[in-house]
Design an enzyme around this catalytic site. Structure first.
Site, PDB file in Angstrom:
ATOM      1  N   GLY A   1       0.783  -1.230   0.000  1.00  0.00           N
ATOM      2  CA  GLY A   1       0.000   0.000   0.000  1.00  0.00           C
ATOM      3  C   GLY A   1       0.806   1.266   0.000  1.00  0.00           C
ATOM      4  O   GLY A   1       0.265   2.348   0.287  1.00  0.00           O
TER       5      GLY A   1
ATOM      6  N   VAL B   1      -0.550   3.976  -2.434  1.00  0.00           N
ATOM      7  CA  VAL B   1      -1.830   4.529  -1.976  1.00  0.00           C
ATOM      8  C   VAL B   1      -1.603   5.467  -0.793  1.00  0.00           C
ATOM      9  O   VAL B   1      -2.242   6.526  -0.699  1.00  0.00           O
ATOM     10  CB  VAL B   1      -2.809   3.397  -1.624  1.00  0.00           C
ATOM     11  CG1 VAL B   1      -4.115   3.960  -1.076  1.00  0.00           C
ATOM     12  CG2 VAL B   1      -3.094   2.545  -2.851  1.00  0.00           C
TER      13      VAL B   1
ATOM     14  N   LYS C   1       9.299   9.120  -8.206  1.00  0.00           N
ATOM     15  CA  LYS C   1       9.525   7.667  -8.195  1.00  0.00           C
ATOM     16  C   LYS C   1      10.890   7.420  -8.812  1.00  0.00           C
ATOM     17  O   LYS C   1      11.070   7.510 -10.034  1.00  0.00           O
ATOM     18  CB  LYS C   1       8.433   6.959  -8.998  1.00  0.00           C
ATOM     19  CG  LYS C   1       8.547   5.431  -8.966  1.00  0.00           C
ATOM     20  CD  LYS C   1       8.104   4.872  -7.623  1.00  0.00           C
ATOM     21  CE  LYS C   1       8.108   3.348  -7.653  1.00  0.00           C
ATOM     22  NZ  LYS C   1       7.624   2.776  -6.376  1.00  0.00           N
TER      23      LYS C   1
ATOM     24  N   THR D   1       9.652  -0.449 -11.683  1.00  0.00           N
ATOM     25  CA  THR D   1       9.941  -1.738 -12.298  1.00  0.00           C
ATOM     26  C   THR D   1       8.637  -2.469 -12.619  1.00  0.00           C
ATOM     27  O   THR D   1       7.591  -2.212 -12.041  1.00  0.00           O
ATOM     28  CB  THR D   1      10.797  -2.627 -11.369  1.00  0.00           C
ATOM     29  OG1 THR D   1      10.046  -2.955 -10.196  1.00  0.00           O
ATOM     30  CG2 THR D   1      12.081  -1.918 -10.972  1.00  0.00           C
TER      31      THR D   1
ATOM     32  N   ASP E   1       3.660   4.247 -10.747  1.00  0.00           N
ATOM     33  CA  ASP E   1       3.227   4.633  -9.402  1.00  0.00           C
ATOM     34  C   ASP E   1       3.091   6.146  -9.257  1.00  0.00           C
ATOM     35  O   ASP E   1       2.164   6.633  -8.598  1.00  0.00           O
ATOM     36  CB  ASP E   1       4.211   4.104  -8.360  1.00  0.00           C
ATOM     37  CG  ASP E   1       4.171   2.588  -8.226  1.00  0.00           C
ATOM     38  OD1 ASP E   1       3.188   1.979  -8.692  1.00  0.00           O
ATOM     39  OD2 ASP E   1       5.128   2.023  -7.673  1.00  0.00           O
TER      40      ASP E   1
ATOM     41  N   PRO F   1      -7.687   2.405   4.557  1.00  0.00           N
ATOM     42  CA  PRO F   1      -8.505   1.199   4.447  1.00  0.00           C
ATOM     43  C   PRO F   1      -8.166   0.374   3.218  1.00  0.00           C
ATOM     44  O   PRO F   1      -7.807   0.912   2.164  1.00  0.00           O
ATOM     45  CB  PRO F   1      -9.935   1.746   4.376  1.00  0.00           C
ATOM     46  CG  PRO F   1      -9.796   3.149   3.916  1.00  0.00           C
ATOM     47  CD  PRO F   1      -8.487   3.637   4.435  1.00  0.00           C
TER      48      PRO F   1
ATOM     49  N   GLY G   1      -8.552  -1.451  -0.126  1.00  0.00           N
ATOM     50  CA  GLY G   1      -9.385  -1.121  -1.273  1.00  0.00           C
ATOM     51  C   GLY G   1      -9.476   0.345  -1.589  1.00  0.00           C
ATOM     52  O   GLY G   1     -10.147   0.730  -2.554  1.00  0.00           O
TER      53      GLY G   1
END
Length: 229
Positions: free
Chosen positions: A14, A17, A35, A39, A48, A199, A201
């Site tokens: 995560g 996120v 970033k 890869t 990302d 959380p 998801g």
């Protein structure tokens, strides 16, 4: 806090996120995400950094220094692709350049803190040391996370780096006993505060919903309203 390095205790926990949530909670500020090494993606696929910008709801500068096609550690992926690796000093230089024009630069690593960028042993920790930047640690919620978090914190301390805190990267909707206990135990393992729990998801939410809810997942130190209790 102009530059914040975001590292995980491992991979697929995560980190992206959480980086996006920090960016979204910093609305009103000029934010960039860097970033160093992406890869496992072909040219043209969103990486990302682009995902952070998408989830945060726009207005985030996304920069990727290098991309290697195989889903491996950056040093290995670069070597196998016959491409030049990313060096810690290049990461530091890029972050400092972004910091000149932004209020907050988020440097998202690949996997854990000591994953190698190059065959000389350069790591995200080396880049953080060059930048004198604090490190935010992203950890999983469940069993085993305390050891991995403690090891990451020890590696930071050994290098004279500051652990800004820990964020749980993917908190189950119905956490088991270990995950519930870890809310109390993670700060002890890290020797640093628990600064949020995103959380499970959350990354699948529409960007507008993600951006609107991000502050509720992060502590005030990261621009949010979250509290462990």
């Amino acid at each position: 806090m102009t530059i914040l390095v975001v590292s995980g205790t491992g991979t697929e926990i995560g980190k992206t996120v959480v980086t996006a949530a920090v960016a979204a909670a910093s609305r009103g500020r000029r934010v960039a995400v860097l970033k160093p090494a992406q890869t496992g993606l072909a040219p043209g696929e969103p990486g990302d950094a682009a995902e952070v910008a998408r989830l945060a709801g726009g207005g985030v500068t996304a920069v990727e220094l290098a991309r290697f096609p195989e889903p491996l550690a950056p040093a290995t992926a670069a070597r196998r692709a016959g491409l030049a690796p990313v060096r810690p000093y290049e990461v530091a230089e890029a972050a400092e350049k972004l910091a000149a024009d932004h209020d907050l630069v988020l440097v998202e690593g690949a996997g854990g803190l000591l994953v190698r960028f190059d065959d000389d042993g350069g790591t995200l920790a080396d880049a953080a040391r060059l930048l004198s930047a604090p490190v935010l640690v992203v950890a999983p919620a469940g069993l085993g996370t305390l050891n991995a978090t403690a090891l990451t914190a020890e590696a930071l301390s050994h290098r004279g780096l500051t652990c800004r805190g820990v964020v749980v990267g993917s908190m189950p909707q119905e956490p088991d006993l270990a995950a519930r206990c870890n809310i109390d135990d993670l700060p002890v393992a890290a020797g640093a505060p628990l600064l949020g729990a995103v959380p499970a998801g959350a990354g699948a939410l529409p960007s507008a919903d993600f951006a609107a809810r991000a502050r509720s997942w992060l502590a005030p130190e990261l621009g949010g309203t979250w509290s462990p209790r």
